[in-house]
Motif scaffolding. Sequence first.
Motif, PDB file in Angstrom:
ATOM      1  N   THR A 112       8.714  -5.502  10.839  1.00  0.00           N
ATOM      2  CA  THR A 112       7.876  -5.017   9.581  1.00  0.00           C
ATOM      3  C   THR A 112       8.431  -6.146   8.432  1.00  0.00           C
ATOM      4  O   THR A 112       9.226  -7.037   8.836  1.00  0.00           O
ATOM      5  CB  THR A 112       8.521  -3.586   9.315  1.00  0.00           C
ATOM      6  N   ARG A 113       7.808  -5.855   7.497  1.00  0.00           N
ATOM      7  CA  ARG A 113       8.098  -7.012   6.309  1.00  0.00           C
ATOM      8  C   ARG A 113       9.513  -6.823   5.463  1.00  0.00           C
ATOM      9  O   ARG A 113       9.974  -5.559   5.475  1.00  0.00           O
ATOM     10  CB  ARG A 113       7.003  -6.861   5.057  1.00  0.00           C
ATOM     11  N   ALA A 114      10.131  -7.914   5.255  1.00  0.00           N
ATOM     12  CA  ALA A 114      11.443  -7.713   4.674  1.00  0.00           C
ATOM     13  C   ALA A 114      11.242  -8.025   3.281  1.00  0.00           C
ATOM     14  O   ALA A 114      10.360  -8.662   2.631  1.00  0.00           O
ATOM     15  CB  ALA A 114      12.379  -9.004   5.243  1.00  0.00           C
ATOM     16  N   GLY A 403      11.501 -16.848  -4.567  1.00  0.00           N
ATOM     17  CA  GLY A 403      10.546 -16.985  -3.004  1.00  0.00           C
ATOM     18  C   GLY A 403       9.273 -17.291  -3.914  1.00  0.00           C
ATOM     19  O   GLY A 403       9.032 -17.425  -5.328  1.00  0.00           O
ATOM     20  N   SER A 404       8.235 -17.096  -3.003  1.00  0.00           N
ATOM     21  CA  SER A 404       6.674 -17.391  -3.305  1.00  0.00           C
ATOM     22  C   SER A 404       6.041 -16.953  -2.379  1.00  0.00           C
ATOM     23  O   SER A 404       6.235 -17.004  -1.247  1.00  0.00           O
ATOM     24  CB  SER A 404       6.621 -18.984  -3.602  1.00  0.00           C
ATOM     25  N   HIS A 405       4.583 -16.726  -2.892  1.00  0.00           N
ATOM     26  CA  HIS A 405       3.427 -16.155  -2.136  1.00  0.00           C
ATOM     27  C   HIS A 405       3.167 -17.184  -1.033  1.00  0.00           C
ATOM     28  O   HIS A 405       2.570 -16.865  -0.081  1.00  0.00           O
ATOM     29  CB  HIS A 405       2.268 -15.675  -2.985  1.00  0.00           C
ATOM     30  N   ASP A 406       3.363 -18.510  -1.437  1.00  0.00           N
ATOM     31  CA  ASP A 406       2.641 -19.455  -0.398  1.00  0.00           C
ATOM     32  C   ASP A 406       3.947 -19.841   0.912  1.00  0.00           C
ATOM     33  O   ASP A 406       3.950 -20.877   1.580  1.00  0.00           O
ATOM     34  CB  ASP A 406       2.529 -20.805  -1.168  1.00  0.00           C
ATOM     35  N   SER A 407       4.905 -18.871   0.997  1.00  0.00           N
ATOM     36  CA  SER A 407       5.715 -19.080   1.981  1.00  0.00           C
ATOM     37  C   SER A 407       6.922 -19.863   1.809  1.00  0.00           C
ATOM     38  O   SER A 407       7.499 -20.147   2.966  1.00  0.00           O
ATOM     39  CB  SER A 407       4.832 -19.270   3.476  1.00  0.00           C
ATOM     40  N   HIS A 425       9.472 -22.755   6.006  1.00  0.00           N
ATOM     41  CA  HIS A 425       9.733 -22.346   7.270  1.00  0.00           C
ATOM     42  C   HIS A 425       9.021 -20.811   7.565  1.00  0.00           C
ATOM     43  O   HIS A 425       8.203 -20.989   8.432  1.00  0.00           O
ATOM     44  CB  HIS A 425      11.172 -22.082   7.521  1.00  0.00           C
ATOM     45  N   HIS A 426       9.018 -20.047   6.389  1.00  0.00           N
ATOM     46  CA  HIS A 426       8.129 -18.739   6.539  1.00  0.00           C
ATOM     47  C   HIS A 426       6.794 -18.909   6.744  1.00  0.00           C
ATOM     48  O   HIS A 426       6.174 -20.095   6.629  1.00  0.00           O
ATOM     49  CB  HIS A 426       8.860 -17.849   5.625  1.00  0.00           C
ATOM     50  N   LYS A 427       6.197 -17.878   7.238  1.00  0.00           N
ATOM     51  CA  LYS A 427       4.700 -17.927   7.532  1.00  0.00           C
ATOM     52  C   LYS A 427       3.985 -16.842   6.723  1.00  0.00           C
ATOM     53  O   LYS A 427       3.109 -16.567   6.894  1.00  0.00           O
ATOM     54  CB  LYS A 427       4.509 -17.569   9.032  1.00  0.00           C
ATOM     55  N   SER A 428       4.816 -16.125   5.731  1.00  0.00           N
ATOM     56  CA  SER A 428       4.195 -15.226   5.102  1.00  0.00           C
ATOM     57  C   SER A 428       4.975 -15.307   3.496  1.00  0.00           C
ATOM     58  O   SER A 428       6.078 -16.006   3.445  1.00  0.00           O
ATOM     59  CB  SER A 428       4.072 -13.848   5.402  1.00  0.00           C
ATOM     60  N   TRP A 447       7.698 -11.595   4.334  1.00  0.00           N
ATOM     61  CA  TRP A 447       6.827 -10.689   4.927  1.00  0.00           C
ATOM     62  C   TRP A 447       6.371 -10.657   6.308  1.00  0.00           C
ATOM     63  O   TRP A 447       5.844 -10.076   7.126  1.00  0.00           O
ATOM     64  CB  TRP A 447       5.489 -10.504   4.003  1.00  0.00           C
ATOM     65  N   ASP A 448       7.060 -11.877   7.190  1.00  0.00           N
ATOM     66  CA  ASP A 448       6.858 -12.357   8.403  1.00  0.00           C
ATOM     67  C   ASP A 448       7.867 -11.455   9.399  1.00  0.00           C
ATOM     68  O   ASP A 448       8.071 -11.631  10.541  1.00  0.00           O
ATOM     69  CB  ASP A 448       6.842 -13.748   8.670  1.00  0.00           C
ATOM     70  N   GLY A 449       8.673 -10.942   8.563  1.00  0.00           N
ATOM     71  CA  GLY A 449       9.796 -10.306   9.332  1.00  0.00           C
ATOM     72  C   GLY A 449      11.060 -10.851   9.527  1.00  0.00           C
ATOM     73  O   GLY A 449      12.049 -10.589  10.207  1.00  0.00           O
TER      74      GLY A 449
END
Length: 474
Positions: A112-114, A403-407, A425-428, A447-449
């Motif tokens: 689930t999303r963090a 943080g940012s929406h572009d991961s 690094h993140h995917k979401s 949101w990639d958990g």
Amino acid sequence: MGYALSRMEMESEYYNSDTSDSGTDINSSPRKPAHSLDHEVAQLTKLGSAPHEKLSHIFPGKREFSVNTVKMLAGRECNLSGRGRFSSADCCHVLNKYLPAYSPSVIDEMTTRAYVSQFSADGSLCVVAFQGSHIRIYDVDREWKVHKNIIAQSLRWTVTDTSFSPDRQNLVYATMSPVVHIVNIASGARDSQANITEIHDGLEFSREDDGGYSFGIFSVKFSIDGRELVAGSSDDAIYVYDLAANKLSLRIDAHTADVNTVSFADESGNLIYSGSDDNLCKVWDRRCFKPKGKPAGILMGHLEGVTYLDSRGDGRYLISNGKDQTIKLWDIRKMSSNIKCKPIFRKYEWDYRWMDYPPQAREIKHPYDQSVATYKGHSVLRTLIRCYFSPAHSTGQKYIYTGSHDSCIYIYDVVSGTQVAKLKHHKSTVRDCSWHPEYPMLVSSAWDGDVVKWEFPGDEKTSAPSNARRNRRM
């Protein structure tokens, strides 16, 4: 001595080099500053993070602001500063060369999303909250083992915010509900399921005369002394809860839209900052609130709603993240007593929850912008993305990160406005991130958990160096 200096210089060159496999963009070459901040906060930042002037003079009359660590060590040996040791600003100057922007490693993975990731004040614990009612507290000093696994009660949509008590004995968590729950995290049990394995006391923020109206809490924070909680809600109000008396002590009809973020300004607890979807940041002085019933001041400048704000801790400066894709730095001495202009209505349709920000809106400026500086480059979409000052102890609050929406995670220089790092690094969407108060370490949640730890290569306090790095150093 000559051998030691040459060896240290080689290691310094190695550690200051870019790491190609880190997934990080570091602006090592000089760039044109985004703005030239000619304000008192620029001087305070330099005083807190710049080396002693005698350590930074390379020639008579010429000063070098970015001083090599080896030169500083040699200057300390010669007692150029007259103190025989490094000041806190000298230490910050050295540590600022080692941004926690490399070596991403996954601490935990969830389905689930963090939404929340925060260190405790001393950095010994880290809490991460997920949409699926899970809250996990990690013991940083014990190789990130799970210290507490909490299953939230009365979950509505997601856990919106958490806050450690100053003594690290308790944690409060909020959801889209008028009840904030408090958990004893010092108990011996590792698993804490609400009212099954442990009691999660509910703190009621609604009043008897509310007529059964239900609202959600977006933001909750402990006061520095741990005696009170401040919260911002979806009913446009600010709440202050007295933990000793176990009752609500103050409710303020603060804004004309959701109050997305609140914070105590300093350790006194007298000043409260709030940010809302009405595009305004407001300052509330509890010492004179009851006779007036109005905010001490209003800060205008954002064109869209405010998602988060962070106090510098001095009762004077704060930053805010906005849906207009900017971070703004504020000096509350520039606030106004009332709104100077009518609300600015969009000439375009836009909803940040599912639409990209219109390109034509990026060029629009607020006619009464009271901010000291503006920082651009990140993306504030889909959720209430957070921003912070970097720690005072290790960086002198020289940076702002978000943080940012572009991961990605973005790090800006407070004074120049330059983007100094972009962590990939993140995917979401990365909703929250937290910089360790003492070490060059940063934790991000998305949101990639994934819960990801970022460090500087070779930080032996937090991770052992790899064999290849150890051999190269030898």
